[in-house]
Design an enzyme around this catalytic site. Structure first.
Site, short mmCIF file in Angstrom:
data_model
loop_
_atom_site.label_atom_id
_atom_site.label_comp_id
_atom_site.label_asym_id
_atom_site.label_seq_id
_atom_site.Cartn_x
_atom_site.Cartn_y
_atom_site.Cartn_z
CB SER A 10 -0.81 -8.23 -1.24
OG SER A 10 -1.73 -8.95 -0.45
CE LYS A 16 -4.41 -1.38 0.24
NZ LYS A 16 -5.48 -0.91 -0.65
#
Length: 400
Positions: free
Chosen positions: A303, A51
């Site tokens: 991720s 992110k």
């Protein structure tokens, strides 16, 4: 519209902040799947997730006047930390609105980077609405977690990193929540090599994006429930959906049991702590969701790695029980001296290592003078457990 040029621009902006995480060959996964499997370890990224790429690119793209006013975001996890750290690099104000139920560890993680935290709403959607209102009232720029071109461009830099290390890739598996990551990455892959198969994976308990992809129109869920909180998105963004419809070849889903087994597998075999969303890609391989990739070179995106330690302990404990390495048995003994000793002697003879014993003589279903004994023990697999059950039945401790 998003373009490969914008992703290259984003890469230049974030190059001094973002870590070039490893793309490692995964021997065990390759053997299981009959593929050449590589894992992209974004769990080792700054703030523990991808992110930071999109958040930093967005804030770096703002005008001096916008940055001077500050930014606001709504998040209960990785996006919050990405925005907070990015804002700190520009020495600007950052306000993160988090649901009231957000664990203290996540709140403190955001505060660590100097952001202000406001707890508002019972869930993400209520926190999101409050953040928009707060931003308008205080002239703060809202940094959306996925529905933003600069954010998507930043996430797309992850695909460039993968191609730097493995140009001859056949397929890539990408976790999907709101769709920002797969929108950016798929655009890059299809621009550079259209033959790379782009596969999205969602949690079964958060089906909105997958359903929307299959029906080719935004379909929201009424609720979400999954241990993969990083991809637990209720509503579908039409913006990211359109990119997915254009560039994503296939979509699959994995349930929480499959995600949990992938988390445990990565911990044991790869020595990596990966959160539920990050492990979803590995779950597709472990549970044979992509058998058509046999013989192909495949990249799996891990991720994020911001795993809640309480949940991790539950996953480990349940995993040990399922794999036959732990066992729990309850027997009824006569409540007199020596009864428990004889029972434990039998377990010792069977090489079962007792780790916990609970003794209960008050259960209303018991006869007076009896006690229930629950034993947790370490065992050596299913065959060992079957032997323990057989001997305990022979000795009269267990009934059919």
């Amino acid at each position: 519209m998003l373009s490969i040029e914008k992703v290259y621009e984003a890469r230049e902006r974030i190059k001094n902040i973002v870590v070039k995480t490893p793309l490692s060959y995964a021997t065990h996964l390759s053997e299981i799947s009959s593929c050449e499997v590589f894992i992209k370890q974004e769990n080792l990224q700054v703030t523990g997730a991808f992110k930071i790429r999109g958040a930093y690119n967005k804030i770096a793209s703002l005008s001096d006047e916008q940055r001077a006013c500050g930014v606001v975001a709504a998040s209960a996890g990785n996006h919050a930390q990405g925005v907070a750290l990015s804002a700190s690099k520009f020495n600007i104000r950052a306000v993160i609105v988090m649901p009231e139920s957000t664990p203290l560890t996540k709140v403190n993680g955001v505060k660590h980077y100097g952001a202000e935290v406001i707890l508002a709403g019972a869930n993400y959607d209520e926190a999101y609405a409050y953040a928009l209102e707060y931003g308008d009232e205080n002239s703060l720029t809202f940094v959306h977690p996925f529905e933003d071109e600069e954010v998507i461009s930043g996430q797309g830099t992850l695909a460039l990193d993968i191609l730097d290390d493995c140009k001859s890739l056949d397929a890539v598996v990408i976790p999907v929540g709101g769709g920002g990551l797969i929108a950016g990455m798929a655009t890059v892959f299809k621009s550079i090599n259209p033959n790379i198969e782009v596969i999205g994976v969602s949690a079964l308990g958060a089906p909105a994006f997958k359903n929307s992809y299959e029906l080719k129109e935004p379909i929201d869920s009424t609720s979400v429930r999954t241990i993969a909180d990083g991809i637990a998105v209720r509503d579908t963004s039409n913006i990211t959906l359109q990119y997915a419809l254009k560039n994503v070849d296939k979509f699959v889903s994995v349930d929480d049991e499959e995600i949990a087994s992938a988390i445990l597998f990565l911990l044991e075999k790869q020595k990596l702590v990966v959160e539920g969303a990050g492990a979803a890609s590995v779950a597709t391989i472990l549970h044979n969701k992509l058998s058509h990739l046999k013989g192909k070179k495949v990249a799996l995106v891990l991720s994020g790695g911001n795993m809640d330690v309480t949940l991790l302990s539950v996953i480990i404990e349940k995993g040990l029980l399922k794999s036959g390495r732990k066992m729990k048995i309850t027997v009824t003994l006569i409540d007199k001296p020596g009864s428990l000793m004889r029972f434990t002697e039998i377990l010792e003879e069977l090489n079962a290592n007792i780790v916990h014993i609970a003794y209960d003589r008050t259960e209303v279903s018991l006869d007076y003078g009896d006690a229930n004994v629950t034993v947790h023990m370490e065992t050596k697999g299913e065959e060992h457990q079957e032997k323990i059950r057989y001997i305990l039945k022979e000795e009269g401790y267990l009934r059919d």
